[in-house]
Design a protein around this motif. Structure first.
Motif, PDB file in Angstrom:
ATOM      1  N   ASP A  15      24.300 -45.086 -79.941  1.00 40.41           N
ATOM      2  CA  ASP A  15      25.051 -45.057 -78.684  1.00 40.41           C
ATOM      3  C   ASP A  15      26.554 -45.209 -78.914  1.00 40.41           C
ATOM      4  O   ASP A  15      27.341 -44.655 -78.158  1.00 40.41           O
ATOM      5  CB  ASP A  15      24.550 -46.200 -77.779  1.00 40.41           C
ATOM      6  CG  ASP A  15      24.790 -45.903 -76.312  1.00 40.41           C
ATOM      7  OD1 ASP A  15      24.265 -44.882 -75.826  1.00 40.41           O
ATOM      8  OD2 ASP A  15      25.514 -46.667 -75.656  1.00 40.41           O
ATOM      9  N   SER A  16      26.942 -45.965 -79.931  1.00 42.27           N
ATOM     10  CA  SER A  16      28.366 -46.276 -80.112  1.00 42.27           C
ATOM     11  C   SER A  16      28.997 -45.473 -81.255  1.00 42.27           C
ATOM     12  O   SER A  16      29.969 -44.736 -81.047  1.00 42.27           O
ATOM     13  CB  SER A  16      28.547 -47.780 -80.361  1.00 42.27           C
ATOM     14  OG  SER A  16      27.995 -48.528 -79.289  1.00 42.27           O
ATOM     15  N   ASN A  44      34.023 -53.331 -78.897  1.00 46.38           N
ATOM     16  CA  ASN A  44      33.803 -53.562 -77.466  1.00 46.38           C
ATOM     17  C   ASN A  44      33.927 -55.058 -77.227  1.00 46.38           C
ATOM     18  O   ASN A  44      33.564 -55.864 -78.095  1.00 46.38           O
ATOM     19  CB  ASN A  44      32.404 -53.120 -77.031  1.00 46.38           C
ATOM     20  CG  ASN A  44      32.112 -51.633 -77.218  1.00 46.38           C
ATOM     21  OD1 ASN A  44      30.996 -51.187 -77.029  1.00 46.38           O
ATOM     22  ND2 ASN A  44      33.102 -50.846 -77.607  1.00 46.38           N
ATOM     23  N   HIS A  71      30.167 -41.721 -81.219  1.00 42.69           N
ATOM     24  CA  HIS A  71      31.517 -41.204 -80.975  1.00 42.69           C
ATOM     25  C   HIS A  71      32.230 -40.880 -82.295  1.00 42.69           C
ATOM     26  O   HIS A  71      32.910 -39.869 -82.402  1.00 42.69           O
ATOM     27  CB  HIS A  71      32.358 -42.234 -80.202  1.00 42.69           C
ATOM     28  CG  HIS A  71      32.016 -42.323 -78.746  1.00 42.69           C
ATOM     29  ND1 HIS A  71      32.276 -41.320 -77.859  1.00 42.69           N
ATOM     30  CD2 HIS A  71      31.440 -43.312 -78.007  1.00 42.69           C
ATOM     31  CE1 HIS A  71      31.897 -41.671 -76.633  1.00 42.69           C
ATOM     32  NE2 HIS A  71      31.374 -42.882 -76.699  1.00 42.69           N
ATOM     33  N   TYR A 103      38.581 -54.065 -75.673  1.00 37.98           N
ATOM     34  CA  TYR A 103      38.044 -52.766 -76.080  1.00 37.98           C
ATOM     35  C   TYR A 103      39.097 -52.094 -76.946  1.00 37.98           C
ATOM     36  O   TYR A 103      40.208 -51.823 -76.488  1.00 37.98           O
ATOM     37  CB  TYR A 103      37.776 -51.913 -74.830  1.00 37.98           C
ATOM     38  CG  TYR A 103      37.052 -50.632 -75.150  1.00 37.98           C
ATOM     39  CD1 TYR A 103      35.661 -50.596 -75.208  1.00 37.98           C
ATOM     40  CD2 TYR A 103      37.739 -49.460 -75.406  1.00 37.98           C
ATOM     41  CE1 TYR A 103      34.981 -49.427 -75.518  1.00 37.98           C
ATOM     42  CE2 TYR A 103      37.081 -48.288 -75.716  1.00 37.98           C
ATOM     43  CZ  TYR A 103      35.702 -48.282 -75.773  1.00 37.98           C
ATOM     44  OH  TYR A 103      35.030 -47.114 -76.074  1.00 37.98           O
ATOM     45  N   HIS A 111      35.902 -49.579 -84.035  1.00 33.59           N
ATOM     46  CA  HIS A 111      35.385 -49.351 -82.675  1.00 33.59           C
ATOM     47  C   HIS A 111      34.845 -50.693 -82.192  1.00 33.59           C
ATOM     48  O   HIS A 111      33.788 -51.137 -82.634  1.00 33.59           O
ATOM     49  CB  HIS A 111      34.269 -48.291 -82.751  1.00 33.59           C
ATOM     50  CG  HIS A 111      33.690 -47.879 -81.441  1.00 33.59           C
ATOM     51  ND1 HIS A 111      32.833 -46.794 -81.327  1.00 33.59           N
ATOM     52  CD2 HIS A 111      33.817 -48.371 -80.185  1.00 33.59           C
ATOM     53  CE1 HIS A 111      32.467 -46.654 -80.066  1.00 33.59           C
ATOM     54  NE2 HIS A 111      33.043 -47.604 -79.358  1.00 33.59           N
TER      55      HIS A 111
HETATM   56  C1  ISE Z   1      29.097 -46.696 -74.631  1.00 34.32           C
HETATM   57  O1  ISE Z   1      27.892 -46.012 -74.313  1.00 34.32           O
HETATM   58  C2  ISE Z   1      30.189 -45.714 -74.865  1.00 34.32           C
HETATM   59  O2  ISE Z   1      30.002 -44.538 -74.974  1.00 34.32           O
HETATM   60  C3  ISE Z   1      31.484 -46.338 -75.165  1.00 34.32           C
HETATM   61  O3  ISE Z   1      32.510 -45.371 -75.285  1.00 34.32           O
HETATM   62  C4  ISE Z   1      31.335 -47.129 -76.453  1.00 34.32           C
HETATM   63  O4  ISE Z   1      32.545 -47.776 -76.763  1.00 34.32           O
HETATM   64  C5  ISE Z   1      30.225 -48.160 -76.314  1.00 34.32           C
HETATM   65  O5  ISE Z   1      30.051 -48.808 -77.557  1.00 34.32           O
HETATM   66  C6  ISE Z   1      28.907 -47.476 -75.921  1.00 34.32           C
HETATM   67  O6  ISE Z   1      27.909 -48.455 -75.737  1.00 34.32           O
END
Ligand code: ISE
Ligand code: NAD
Length: 340
Positions: free
Chosen positions: A175-176, A160, A179, A238, A158
């Protein structure tokens, strides 16, 4: 409950995601329109309201929820503001789409869960949009049919391009990696029982004091081992990839080969630069599914239980990051509302 047509939605938080959802509802979603927007930053709310004809502007969620033309609420404020918005929506008995994370920690997520349980029915769909992504849906298919055999390992990357300046080391988890906690539970159908976070050497391209990247290992109650490389300042784009390793084969998504060009002795393609690009279709499907279910008087998709479980896993992850070592995940018993 039959809803009015089109459904009137109040969007709380008009930053990156909130503004994108307002645009989506107005331009792409059928059966709904935005009737109110809320942001503590009045100027930002006003600017986003321009995307939705006749929509009212508020700085207080309670004022928006009291509007006569609001039937449902979309929460896109930062995670720490979600609990208050959800409890206010419950008081009005509104259906809610709440962006991930449900809340930033297990105790606040458990309070939201108790409040929904006391209503006696589900009101919330949590914004784990990867469940609506075409590639993730494809990856789930052989796991459901069992054609690859039992899943043994799941590898995730994952990345960014760059994190926001206020991003902290614990947010890489809460936060990341939030997911991947949901993806793991949803794809494998297992609960995550323990988390270990390892700290590679921080990238020189990450802000000072940010532990970026991080390498996270989950253990599951189905005996699988799951790893997540989380890298929010990778610089090049990303990228979200997943590979499941099963007894009879593997399946992998996220290589991003939608189109490959060959020119001047080289071949290649482009890489998405952020989530609004990579997951655009998933957000579209997620919001349409929420609107359709709401208009049928139903609540579908990721539940408050899923949001609570993700928060508990992330809390264990943050402890592992801070204290080192393996941390077990402590879940309360799943309430009957979320079983079956
Ligand atoms: C962001 O809040 C998200 O939900 C994105 O999908 C994720 O890739 C990112 O790292 C988060 O900060
Ligand atoms: P952002 O900082 O761009 O926007 C948040 C907005 O909420 C700001 O305009 C801020 O002024 C406003 N706000 C703050 N407190 C508020 C309150 N109490 N009431 C109303 N408004 C308030 O953040 P963002 O990137 O848009 O993230 C918002 C939410 O969406 C977070 O929960 C985040 O985790 C989630 N998110 C999800 C994805 C995804 O892929 N599903 C991607 C990014 C963000």
């Amino acid at each position: 409950m039959t809803q009015r047509d089109p459904l009137g939605i109040a969007v709380i938080g008009t930053g990156r995601m909130g503004a994108d959802h307002v645009r989506r509802i107005q331009q792409l979603t059928s059966g709904a329109r935005v009737t109110a927007v809320v942001d503590v930053d009045a100027e930002r709310a006003k600017a986003v309201a321009a995307l939705a004809d006749g929509c009212t502007v508020h700085t207080d969620p309670a004022a928006a929820m009291a509007s006569a033309d609001v039937d449902a609420v979309l929460v896109a404020s930062p995670g720490p503001a979600h609990e208050a918005a959800l409890l206010a929506a419950f008081a009005h008995d509104f259906p809610v789409l709440c962006e991930k994370p449900l809340t930033p920690d297990a105790a606040s997520a458990a309070r939201v869960m108790e409040a929904e349980v006391s209503l006696g029915r589900r009101r919330v769909q949590v914004g784990f949009m990867r469940r609506y992504d075409a590639e993730y849906m494809k990856l789930k298919s052989p796991l459901e049919t069992g054609q690859l055999g039992r899943p043994l390992m799941l590898h995730n990357r994952h990345r960014n391009a760059a994190g926001p300046p206020w991003f902290t080391s614990d947010m890489l988890i809460s936060d990341s990696v939030a997911h991947e906690t949901d993806v793991t539970r949803w794809l494998l159908g297992h609960e995550i029982t323990a988390v270990t976070v390892l700290r590679p050497r921080p990238s020189a391209n990450a802000p000072d004091d940010l532990q970026d990247p991080q390498f996270v290992v989950f253990e599951t109650d189905g005996g699988a081992i799951v790893d997540v490389e989380m890298f929010v300042n990778c610089g090049f784009g990303y990228q979200v990839q997943a590979e499941v390793v099963c007894e009879r084969g593997t399946a992998r998504i996220g290589d991003g080969h939608a189109m490959v060009t060959h020119m001047a002795g080289r071949w290649g393609g482009t890489i998405a630069q952020d989530f609004t690009e990579r997951f655009a279709d998933a957000y579209d499907r997620e919001i349409q599914a929420w609107v359709d279910a709401t208009r049928r008087g139903e609540v579908t998709g990721p539940s408050v239980w899923d949001g609570y479980a993700a928060a508990a896993v992330c809390e264990a992850g943050v402890r592992s990051l801070e204290e080192g070592g393996r941390v077990e995940v402590d879940l309360v018993d799943r309430p009957a509302l979320y079983r079956g």
